[in-house]
Design an enzyme around this catalytic site. Structure first.
Site, PDB file in Angstrom:
ATOM      1  N   LYS A  29      -8.523 -80.049 -23.472  1.00  0.00           N
ATOM      2  CA  LYS A  29      -9.910 -78.973 -24.731  1.00  0.00           C
ATOM      3  C   LYS A  29      -9.637 -79.854 -25.930  1.00  0.00           C
ATOM      4  CE  LYS A  29      -7.629 -74.918 -21.934  1.00  0.00           C
ATOM      5  NZ  LYS A  29      -7.752 -73.516 -22.541  1.00  0.00           N
ATOM      6  N   GLU A  87     -14.051 -70.669 -22.629  1.00  0.00           N
ATOM      7  CA  GLU A  87     -13.591 -70.688 -24.259  1.00  0.00           C
ATOM      8  C   GLU A  87     -14.919 -70.894 -24.561  1.00  0.00           C
ATOM      9  OE1 GLU A  87     -10.524 -73.577 -23.934  1.00  0.00           O
ATOM     10  OE2 GLU A  87      -9.853 -71.827 -24.162  1.00  0.00           O
ATOM     11  N   GLY A 117      -4.090 -69.720 -21.194  1.00  0.00           N
ATOM     12  CA  GLY A 117      -2.966 -70.015 -22.166  1.00  0.00           C
ATOM     13  C   GLY A 117      -2.097 -68.677 -22.814  1.00  0.00           C
ATOM     14  N   GLU A 127     -11.344 -68.725 -12.862  1.00  0.00           N
ATOM     15  CA  GLU A 127     -10.321 -68.248 -13.998  1.00  0.00           C
ATOM     16  C   GLU A 127     -10.343 -67.124 -14.147  1.00  0.00           C
ATOM     17  OE1 GLU A 127      -8.909 -72.699 -15.746  1.00  0.00           O
ATOM     18  OE2 GLU A 127     -10.970 -72.260 -16.164  1.00  0.00           O
ATOM     19  N   HIS A 152     -17.063 -72.897 -18.704  1.00  0.00           N
ATOM     20  CA  HIS A 152     -15.964 -72.134 -19.735  1.00  0.00           C
ATOM     21  C   HIS A 152     -15.251 -71.543 -20.195  1.00  0.00           C
ATOM     22  CE1 HIS A 152     -11.093 -72.675 -21.262  1.00  0.00           C
ATOM     23  NE2 HIS A 152     -10.657 -73.608 -19.818  1.00  0.00           N
ATOM     24  N   ASN A 178      -7.489 -80.431 -18.137  1.00  0.00           N
ATOM     25  CA  ASN A 178      -7.838 -79.711 -19.489  1.00  0.00           C
ATOM     26  C   ASN A 178      -7.767 -79.504 -20.459  1.00  0.00           C
ATOM     27  OD1 ASN A 178     -10.562 -78.710 -21.171  1.00  0.00           O
ATOM     28  ND2 ASN A 178     -10.252 -76.664 -20.179  1.00  0.00           N
ATOM     29  N   SER A 182      -2.750 -70.643 -16.591  1.00  0.00           N
ATOM     30  CA  SER A 182      -1.294 -70.206 -16.725  1.00  0.00           C
ATOM     31  C   SER A 182      -0.831 -71.593 -15.301  1.00  0.00           C
ATOM     32  CB  SER A 182      -0.334 -69.237 -17.424  1.00  0.00           C
ATOM     33  OG  SER A 182      -1.034 -68.958 -18.691  1.00  0.00           O
TER      34      SER A 182
HETATM   35  C1  PEP Z   1      -8.233 -74.015 -19.137  1.00  0.00           C
HETATM   36  O1  PEP Z   1      -7.900 -73.951 -20.238  1.00  0.00           O
HETATM   37  O2  PEP Z   1      -8.433 -74.222 -17.927  1.00  0.00           O
HETATM   38  C2  PEP Z   1      -6.648 -73.287 -18.418  1.00  0.00           C
HETATM   39  C3  PEP Z   1      -6.439 -72.935 -17.197  1.00  0.00           C
HETATM   40  O3  PEP Z   1      -5.635 -73.056 -19.607  1.00  0.00           O
HETATM   41  P1  PEP Z   1      -3.782 -72.998 -19.352  1.00  0.00           P
HETATM   42  O4  PEP Z   1      -3.672 -73.362 -17.906  1.00  0.00           O
HETATM   43  O5  PEP Z   1      -3.468 -73.381 -19.992  1.00  0.00           O
HETATM   44  O6  PEP Z   1      -3.785 -71.295 -19.052  1.00  0.00           O
END
Ligand code: PEP
Length: 248
Positions: A11, A96, A172, A166, A94, A9, A211
């Site tokens: 972003k 965000e 992040g 998630e 997601h 992703n 992460s």
């Molecule tokens: C994500 O945005 O779905 C995500 C898992 O980000 P990160 O791997 O940076 O934590």
């Protein structure tokens, strides 16, 4: 055996040329016959990246999809438009989007339905915040997020979708759920689906996101109910992303 899936992703990162270079580098690291790898790129680069990934094992996805079919919805991108850009996948819900842009369980369910109408596989993102985990609400939150989709789309619809667990506190932040914490929730998700349809529960891919990095991917992916990962930060570097993919 479920097919594993590693999905990047991007972003809102990178320029057009950086996105093209990244896609090219990922494709260069794959061999014909590889399967289960995709990138969700910014809308405006979908057509450009499509030209790079065509005839390669790398699939294309979008980071969101409109909850309406077409019409006066300024700024939105429909599932039919994504289909024209050769998207196989679209993320829906997601964290965000949920936290910054007001996506609700209901609007996420509608996006899920719109994606499937066009033959795009929705990747339903669910997960709890730190506060919710600390007040023991993780499973209740998962239930609400999952049931909103099941109520609107029907349990069979999950058979043609991907779920991404998630935990919001791990996205992040550099904090990963432990392998056991992640497995516990993945197992719970699969059990909830199994209580309604055993066949779909055994088939649906459930990805972990939060992460994931080259050094922790193998352990996370070795858990029985974890079928791959949704990767944010580490998907912006081709070598890291490919190493994660190869950890499956
Ligand atoms: C994500 O945005 O779905 C995500 C898992 O980000 P990160 O791997 O940076 O934590």
């Amino acid at each position: 055996m479920r097919q594993s899936l590693v999905m990047g992703n991007w972003k809102m990162n990178g320029s057009r040329s950086e996105g093209l270079a990244l896609a090219n580098a990922i494709v260069a690291g794959l061999k014909q016959g590889d399967k289960g790898i995709a990138v969700c790129v910014p809308y405006v680069y979908l057509s450009d990246v499509r030209a790079v990934v065509e005839n390669s094992p790398l699939d294309l996805g979008a980071q969101n999809v409109a909850d309406q079919e077409s019409g006066a919805y300024t700024g939105e991108i429909s599932a039919a438009m994504l289909k024209e850009c050769s998207c196989t996948y679209a993320l829906v819900g997601h964290s965000e989007r949920r936290s910054y842009y007001g996506d609700t369980n209901e609007s996420v369910a509608t996006r899920f339905v719109q994606a499937q109408k066009e033959g795009i596989v929705p990747v339903l993102c669910i997960g709890e915040t730190l506060e919710e985990r600390e007040s023991d609400e993780t499973f209740a939150v998962i239930d609400k997020q999952l049931n909103a989709v099941i109520d609107m789309a029907g349990i069979e619809a999950l058979g043609n979708s991907v779920i991404a667990y998630e935990p919001v506190w791990a996205i992040g932040t550099g904090k990963t759920a432990s392998d056991e914490q992640a497995q516990e929730v993945h197992k719970y998700i699969r059990e909830q689906i199994a209580s309604k349809n055993q066949d779909i529960a055994s088939k649906v891919q459930i990805l972990y996101g939060g992460s994931v990095k080259p050094d922790n991917a193998k352990a996370i992916f070795s858990m029985p109910d974890i079928d791959g990962g949704l990767i944010g930060g580490a998907s912006l570097d081709a070598e890291s992303f490919l190493t994660i993919y190869q950890s499956i």
